[in-house]
Design a protein around this motif. Structure first.
Motif, mmCIF file in Angstrom:
data_model
loop_
_atom_site.group_PDB
_atom_site.id
_atom_site.type_symbol
_atom_site.label_atom_id
_atom_site.label_comp_id
_atom_site.label_asym_id
_atom_site.label_seq_id
_atom_site.Cartn_x
_atom_site.Cartn_y
_atom_site.Cartn_z
ATOM 1 N N GLU A 1 32.510 -14.327 -5.763
ATOM 2 C CA GLU A 1 31.661 -13.215 -5.344
ATOM 3 C C GLU A 1 30.225 -13.502 -5.767
ATOM 4 O O GLU A 1 29.986 -14.190 -6.752
ATOM 5 N N LEU A 2 29.286 -12.946 -5.025
ATOM 6 C CA LEU A 2 27.869 -13.193 -5.281
ATOM 7 C C LEU A 2 27.279 -12.000 -6.029
ATOM 8 O O LEU A 2 27.450 -10.843 -5.600
ATOM 9 N N TYR A 3 26.594 -12.262 -7.140
ATOM 10 C CA TYR A 3 25.989 -11.210 -7.958
ATOM 11 C C TYR A 3 24.491 -11.461 -8.109
ATOM 12 O O TYR A 3 24.057 -12.602 -8.236
ATOM 13 N N LEU A 4 23.731 -10.376 -8.125
ATOM 14 C CA LEU A 4 22.282 -10.438 -8.291
ATOM 15 C C LEU A 4 21.935 -10.020 -9.718
ATOM 16 O O LEU A 4 22.299 -8.933 -10.159
ATOM 17 N N HIS A 5 21.240 -10.891 -10.430
ATOM 18 C CA HIS A 5 20.877 -10.653 -11.830
ATOM 19 C C HIS A 5 19.381 -10.391 -11.949
ATOM 20 O O HIS A 5 18.590 -10.922 -11.180
#
Length: 155
Positions: free
Chosen positions: A57-61
């Protein structure tokens, strides 16, 4: 509607300075509570943010969304990690590309499209210092040419 169009809320100009953007993807974003109200008010900052793939899954930090003024106890953590929504094919493509050295996933801009908050992410390769200087020289030369042309038009 083409990707990247809509009411622009925030733009990461530093990303274009630090990376060669080779490919872009439009991603939805999972928000909590009053975050959308702050985003609609354009109280969002993408400057130091980056995206990472974890467990497929792609996460934005590090994306900063200011707390909503009328949100009181329902407000959220401004720097929390947010999940980005992409098709599985796109995520697999990003996984393959980011395994190569020098590639990273960078958010370029945030906008509203049909009432939904979207993030335009780009697959970027890091620039070296001499690349940055070369870009600045080109930009300055273009500005000088336009200035000279504009002065010539006035005469």
């Amino acid at each position: 509607m083409p990707k990247g169009s809509g009411k622009q809320l925030a733009q990461n100009k530093k990303a274009y300075h630090d990376f060669f953007i080779e490919q872009t993807f439009e991603a939805g974003i999972v928000l909590q509570g009053t975050e959308i109200k702050s985003i609609r008010a354009a109280k969002v900052n993408l400057k130091d943010s980056f995206a990472k793939i974890q467990n497929g899954e792609l996460y934005l930090h590090n994306m900063h969304v200011s707390p909503y003024e009328q949100g009181n106890r329902y407000n959220h953590d401004p720097l929390r990690t947010r999940k980005l929504l992409l098709h599985k094919k796109e995520i697999n493509k990003l996984i393959g590309e980011t395994k190569e050295t020098g590639y990273t996933i960078v958010p370029l801009k945030m906008y509203l499209k049909n009432g939904f908050a979207k993030v335009l992410i780009g697959l970027g390769k890091g620039k070296k210092q001499y690349d940055k200087r070369e870009d600045l020289k080109k930009k300055e030369a273009k500005r000088d040419i336009e200035r000279a042309f504009r002065d010539r038009q006035k005469m």
